[in-house]
Design a protein around this motif. Structure first.
Motif, PDB file in Angstrom:
ATOM      1  N   ALA A 127     -23.694  46.079   8.521  1.00  8.45           N
ATOM      2  CA  ALA A 127     -24.039  44.905   7.727  1.00  8.45           C
ATOM      3  C   ALA A 127     -25.525  44.579   7.843  1.00  8.45           C
ATOM      4  O   ALA A 127     -26.187  44.282   6.833  1.00  8.45           O
ATOM      5  CB  ALA A 127     -23.193  43.709   8.171  1.00  8.45           C
ATOM      6  N   MET A 128     -26.058  44.639   9.050  1.00  6.44           N
ATOM      7  CA  MET A 128     -27.481  44.340   9.227  1.00  6.44           C
ATOM      8  C   MET A 128     -28.353  45.402   8.563  1.00  6.44           C
ATOM      9  O   MET A 128     -29.426  45.088   8.032  1.00  6.44           O
ATOM     10  CB  MET A 128     -27.811  44.234  10.724  1.00  6.44           C
ATOM     11  N   ALA A 129     -27.880  46.658   8.586  1.00  2.00           N
ATOM     12  CA  ALA A 129     -28.612  47.701   7.865  1.00  2.00           C
ATOM     13  C   ALA A 129     -28.623  47.387   6.370  1.00  2.00           C
ATOM     14  O   ALA A 129     -29.633  47.611   5.679  1.00  2.00           O
ATOM     15  CB  ALA A 129     -27.968  49.062   8.123  1.00  2.00           C
ATOM     16  N   GLY A 130     -27.512  46.858   5.866  1.00  2.00           N
ATOM     17  CA  GLY A 130     -27.456  46.461   4.472  1.00  2.00           C
ATOM     18  C   GLY A 130     -28.400  45.312   4.155  1.00  2.00           C
ATOM     19  O   GLY A 130     -29.070  45.303   3.107  1.00  2.00           O
ATOM     20  N   VAL A 131     -28.475  44.323   5.047  1.00  2.00           N
ATOM     21  CA  VAL A 131     -29.390  43.186   4.850  1.00  2.00           C
ATOM     22  C   VAL A 131     -30.834  43.670   4.827  1.00  2.00           C
ATOM     23  O   VAL A 131     -31.646  43.248   3.976  1.00  2.00           O
ATOM     24  CB  VAL A 131     -29.181  42.139   5.959  1.00  2.00           C
ATOM     25  N   LEU A 132     -31.173  44.558   5.754  1.00  2.00           N
ATOM     26  CA  LEU A 132     -32.538  45.095   5.784  1.00  2.00           C
ATOM     27  C   LEU A 132     -32.849  45.885   4.514  1.00  2.00           C
ATOM     28  O   LEU A 132     -33.963  45.815   3.979  1.00  2.00           O
ATOM     29  CB  LEU A 132     -32.711  45.989   7.018  1.00  2.00           C
ATOM     30  N   THR A 133     -31.863  46.638   4.029  1.00  2.00           N
ATOM     31  CA  THR A 133     -32.060  47.390   2.790  1.00  2.00           C
ATOM     32  C   THR A 133     -32.307  46.439   1.614  1.00  2.00           C
ATOM     33  O   THR A 133     -33.188  46.674   0.778  1.00  2.00           O
ATOM     34  CB  THR A 133     -30.832  48.267   2.498  1.00  2.00           C
ATOM     35  N   ALA A 134     -31.506  45.368   1.560  1.00  2.00           N
ATOM     36  CA  ALA A 134     -31.681  44.394   0.488  1.00  2.00           C
ATOM     37  C   ALA A 134     -33.056  43.747   0.546  1.00  2.00           C
ATOM     38  O   ALA A 134     -33.676  43.473  -0.493  1.00  2.00           O
ATOM     39  CB  ALA A 134     -30.591  43.328   0.570  1.00  2.00           C
ATOM     40  N   ASP A 135     -33.554  43.520   1.756  1.00  2.70           N
ATOM     41  CA  ASP A 135     -34.846  42.858   1.929  1.00  2.70           C
ATOM     42  C   ASP A 135     -36.003  43.819   1.685  1.00  2.70           C
ATOM     43  O   ASP A 135     -36.849  43.600   0.811  1.00  2.70           O
ATOM     44  CB  ASP A 135     -34.909  42.287   3.344  1.00  2.70           C
ATOM     45  N   VAL A 136     -36.030  44.919   2.437  1.00  2.00           N
ATOM     46  CA  VAL A 136     -37.199  45.812   2.428  1.00  2.00           C
ATOM     47  C   VAL A 136     -37.214  46.721   1.207  1.00  2.00           C
ATOM     48  O   VAL A 136     -38.266  46.915   0.573  1.00  2.00           O
ATOM     49  CB  VAL A 136     -37.214  46.652   3.722  1.00  2.00           C
ATOM     50  N   VAL A 137     -36.064  47.289   0.867  1.00  2.19           N
ATOM     51  CA  VAL A 137     -36.021  48.271  -0.218  1.00  2.19           C
ATOM     52  C   VAL A 137     -35.875  47.606  -1.584  1.00  2.19           C
ATOM     53  O   VAL A 137     -36.558  47.963  -2.543  1.00  2.19           O
ATOM     54  CB  VAL A 137     -34.869  49.281   0.007  1.00  2.19           C
ATOM     55  N   LEU A 138     -34.949  46.626  -1.683  1.00  2.26           N
ATOM     56  CA  LEU A 138     -34.649  46.008  -2.969  1.00  2.26           C
ATOM     57  C   LEU A 138     -35.451  44.738  -3.231  1.00  2.26           C
ATOM     58  O   LEU A 138     -35.411  44.196  -4.340  1.00  2.26           O
ATOM     59  CB  LEU A 138     -33.148  45.708  -3.066  1.00  2.26           C
TER      60      LEU A 138
END
Length: 250
Positions: A127-138
């Motif tokens: 889940a935290m990897a997903g949050v980071l992806t949403a923040d940094v990548v998206l």
């Protein structure tokens, strides 16, 4: 002439717990279930990533998605741990080596809880990897309030495994326990409408788990307590009694 009785020391609980933990993952079925759970956890993070309007862009929103994997398949592992020996008739060997049956049940239950904790940790990490992806990548605006997200997922996972332990100890048959564990709470949730709506939330385990998972427990503790008593405490108590009293040759 007096005879001297030599008491054989029982199996240390730590060793018993280690053995039962190994049993939990030492079958092909258990390994497949664990692998499927891990894949579901990883795949489910795609829901909040792909549907940002439907999920909060926060750890709680993402753990709500990864909980699909943590809570859905993992309990079957602990059900198999508790029921396989009864189904195959090897429980006599286990109770011969450790005749204190409730200690065996406690070790199996704790092994299941341990798996639940590991599942929650994996679900939270994904889940935290997903949050980071949403923040940094998206480039989305996200929240990093992790406390309630982690504790909610951990509590829901542990309670879910205890519920599976209770059903398995009570029913002592793999197929029956799995069907009842998954189907009966779903049926109750589906029929809790109309005249049953007022009492439905007090008896709906899925709703209780949802409140716990989301950290939305304020005002819901009475319903959560009643639901957890019905679906966890009573099956555990009845299951412990049946394990302690059942003829292992039957």
């Amino acid at each position: 002439m007096s005879t001297m009785t030599i008491e054989t020391p029982g199996v240390p609980f730590g060793r018993l717990l280690r053995v039962e933990s190994e049993k939990a993952v030492d079958t092909r079925a258990a390994r497949w279930l664990i692998a499927v759970t891990a894949l579901l956890i990883i795949a489910s993070v795609g829901l909040p990533l792909g549907l940002p309007d439907e999920f909060d862009q926060s750890p709680t929103g993402y753990t709500g998605a990864t909980a699909i994997g943590v809570l859905s398949v993992f309990p079957a592992v602990v059900i198999l741990l508790l029921t396989t020996e009864w189904t195959r008739g090897t429980i006599l060997v286990t109770f011969t080596q450790e005749p204190r049956r409730l200690r065996v049940l406690a070790a199996k239950g704790l092994a299941g809880v341990g798996l639940g904790v590991l599942g929650a940790l994996l679900g939270f990490a994904v889940a935290m990897a997903g949050v980071l992806t949403a923040d940094v990548v998206l480039g989305r605006e996200v929240s990093y309030a992790v406390e309630s997200a982690f504790t909610g997922l951990l509590a829901a996972s542990v309670l879910n495994m205890l519920m599976a332990t209770g059903f398995a100890a009570l029913l002592q048959n793999s197929a029956t326990a799995i069907v009842v564990f998954y189907v009966v709470p779903a049926i109750w949730g589906a029929i809790s409408v109309g005249v049953l709506a007022d009492v439905g939330e007090y008896l709906d385990s899925n709703q209780a788990f949802q409140w716990i998972l989301e950290g939305d427990t304020a005002g819901h503790w009475p319903a959560i307590f009643v639901s957890m008593t019905l679906w966890i405490a009573i099956p555990l108590a009845a299951g412990a009694w049946r394990v302690a009293t059942r003829d292992v040759r039957s």
